[in-house]
Write a protein that holds these residues in place. Structure first.
Motif, PDB file in Angstrom:
ATOM      1  N   ALA A  22       0.895  -1.132  -0.004  1.00 43.30           N
ATOM      2  CA  ALA A  22       0.063   0.081   0.117  1.00 43.30           C
ATOM      3  C   ALA A  22       0.896   1.274  -0.015  1.00 43.30           C
ATOM      4  CB  ALA A  22      -0.901   0.074   1.378  1.00 43.30           C
ATOM      5  N   PRO A  23       0.264   2.486  -0.795  1.00 45.05           N
ATOM      6  CA  PRO A  23       1.409   3.505  -0.622  1.00 45.05           C
ATOM      7  C   PRO A  23       1.770   3.985   0.877  1.00 45.05           C
ATOM      8  CG  PRO A  23      -0.642   3.580  -2.020  1.00 45.05           C
ATOM      9  CD  PRO A  23      -0.904   2.414  -1.220  1.00 45.05           C
ATOM     10  N   SER A  37       0.895   7.748   5.179  1.00 43.63           N
ATOM     11  CA  SER A  37       1.272   7.546   6.367  1.00 43.63           C
ATOM     12  C   SER A  37       2.290   8.878   6.926  1.00 43.63           C
ATOM     13  CB  SER A  37       1.915   6.249   6.922  1.00 43.63           C
ATOM     14  OG  SER A  37       2.936   5.960   6.417  1.00 43.63           O
ATOM     15  N   TRP A  96      -1.399   0.965  11.621  1.00 48.96           N
ATOM     16  CA  TRP A  96      -0.774   0.800  10.336  1.00 48.96           C
ATOM     17  C   TRP A  96       0.508  -0.003  10.515  1.00 48.96           C
ATOM     18  CZ3 TRP A  96      -0.801   1.332   5.135  1.00 48.96           C
ATOM     19  CH2 TRP A  96       0.403   1.683   4.468  1.00 48.96           C
ATOM     20  N   PRO A 109       3.825  -2.664   6.568  1.00 58.42           N
ATOM     21  CA  PRO A 109       3.157  -3.014   5.298  1.00 58.42           C
ATOM     22  C   PRO A 109       4.016  -3.924   4.462  1.00 58.42           C
ATOM     23  CG  PRO A 109       4.300  -0.618   5.467  1.00 58.42           C
ATOM     24  CD  PRO A 109       4.100  -1.219   7.115  1.00 58.42           C
ATOM     25  N   HIS A 166      -1.519 -10.028   2.360  1.00 57.49           N
ATOM     26  CA  HIS A 166      -2.539  -9.071   3.189  1.00 57.49           C
ATOM     27  C   HIS A 166      -3.486 -10.011   3.841  1.00 57.49           C
ATOM     28  CE1 HIS A 166      -0.933  -5.314   1.733  1.00 57.49           C
ATOM     29  NE2 HIS A 166      -0.848  -5.964   0.437  1.00 57.49           N
ATOM     30  N   HIS A 185      -5.265  -0.018   3.178  1.00 59.05           N
ATOM     31  CA  HIS A 185      -4.434   1.491   3.030  1.00 59.05           C
ATOM     32  C   HIS A 185      -4.508   2.102   4.290  1.00 59.05           C
ATOM     33  CE1 HIS A 185      -4.046   1.837  -1.580  1.00 59.05           C
ATOM     34  NE2 HIS A 185      -4.415   0.362  -1.285  1.00 59.05           N
ATOM     35  N   PHE A 186      -3.675   3.057   4.390  1.00 62.87           N
ATOM     36  CA  PHE A 186      -3.640   4.022   5.741  1.00 62.87           C
ATOM     37  C   PHE A 186      -5.002   4.380   5.902  1.00 62.87           C
ATOM     38  CE2 PHE A 186      -3.153   7.733   7.872  1.00 62.87           C
ATOM     39  CZ  PHE A 186      -2.294   7.373   9.231  1.00 62.87           C
ATOM     40  N   ASP A 197      -7.798   3.083   6.017  1.00 63.20           N
ATOM     41  CA  ASP A 197      -8.422   2.133   6.821  1.00 63.20           C
ATOM     42  C   ASP A 197      -8.010   1.853   8.117  1.00 63.20           C
ATOM     43  OD1 ASP A 197      -9.978   0.697   4.179  1.00 63.20           O
ATOM     44  OD2 ASP A 197      -7.897   0.362   3.702  1.00 63.20           O
TER      45      ASP A 197
END
Length: 227
Positions: free
Chosen positions: A23-24, A28, A138, A145, A153, A174-175, A177
């Motif tokens: 995830a990007p 974060s 996160w 991640p 995941h 993703h962040f 979430d």
């Protein structure tokens, strides 16, 4: 003549499984800087030392990784994780000190004109609480991640609804979430649709709920009484 036997066709070789995407990470990083900005605008009596100090420390830690990514020589996942925990240490310490100082200075703030300032300070600390624990969730879920991507995941420390069937659709948290998880824990003081599975996840959610309850019931409640 000897009969020539036809060999059965070779079975197709299975393709190597492609690792799931990470995830990007920049989101974060932005959230961490937003915390530093929110902390910088807190009143000086709520912070231990200059209110801008956490933001400066964050920039010092974030700058090497950002520079390395821009020149296409990113830092290793291990180094990024160490830096992430350094940032979490700074933000968590600043948040807890801010809440403690707000509680200890509360008896001195009994005049009506202090009410708006108290509400503003309580709101800033509540938003900071959501950001800090969103970052914690996160970073700890599945050991970060990169490890989550390696494991496809799958549910680890938290179980999102999309993972209930074993994540057969290759859903990637993703962040945002984890930020939503932090928001629901801070406003409802309990999980909503995402459940903590590990002890460390449950402990973090209890700490976040305790801080949020302190801000909402004691600090903001006191400001309303002043009004």
């Amino acid at each position: 003549m000897a009969q020539i036997r036809k060999l059965p066709p070779a079975a197709p070789q299975p393709r190597e499984a492609q690792p799931a995407k990470v995830a990007p990470l920049w989101v974060s990083t932005v959230a961490t800087l937003v915390f530093g900005i929110l902390y910088a605008i807190l009143p000086e009596h709520i912070t231990l030392g200059p209110s801008w100090l956490p933001l400066v420390l964050e920039l010092v830690i974030i700058l090497p990784g950002t520079t390395a990514s821009l020149i296409r020589h990113p830092l290793s996942a291990r180094t990024n994780r160490v830096l992430a925990f350094c940032l979490l240490g700074i933000t968590t310490t600043a948040l807890i000190i801010g809440v403690i100082l707000l509680i200890t200075t509360l008896p001195e703030r009994h005049e009506g004109r202090e009410a708006i300032s108290l509400l503003r300070t309580g709101a800033l600390l509540w938003i900071s609480n959501v950001l800090v624990f969103g970052l914690w969730y996160w970073e700890i879920d599945g050991d970060g991640p990169h490890k989550r991507a390696t494991a496809g995941h799958q549910a680890a420390d938290f179980l999102f609804p999309q993972q209930a069937d074993g994540n057969t659709h290759n859903w990637i948290p993703h962040f945002v979430d984890y930020l939503f998880l932090g928001f629901t824990a801070a406003i409802a003081l309990s999980p909503a649709d995402t459940y903590p599975l590990s002890r460390r996840a449950k402990a973090l959610m209890m700490v976040e709920a305790l801080i949020a309850m302190t801000i909402l019931t004691i600090l903001i409640g006191r400001a309303i009484n002043i009004i």
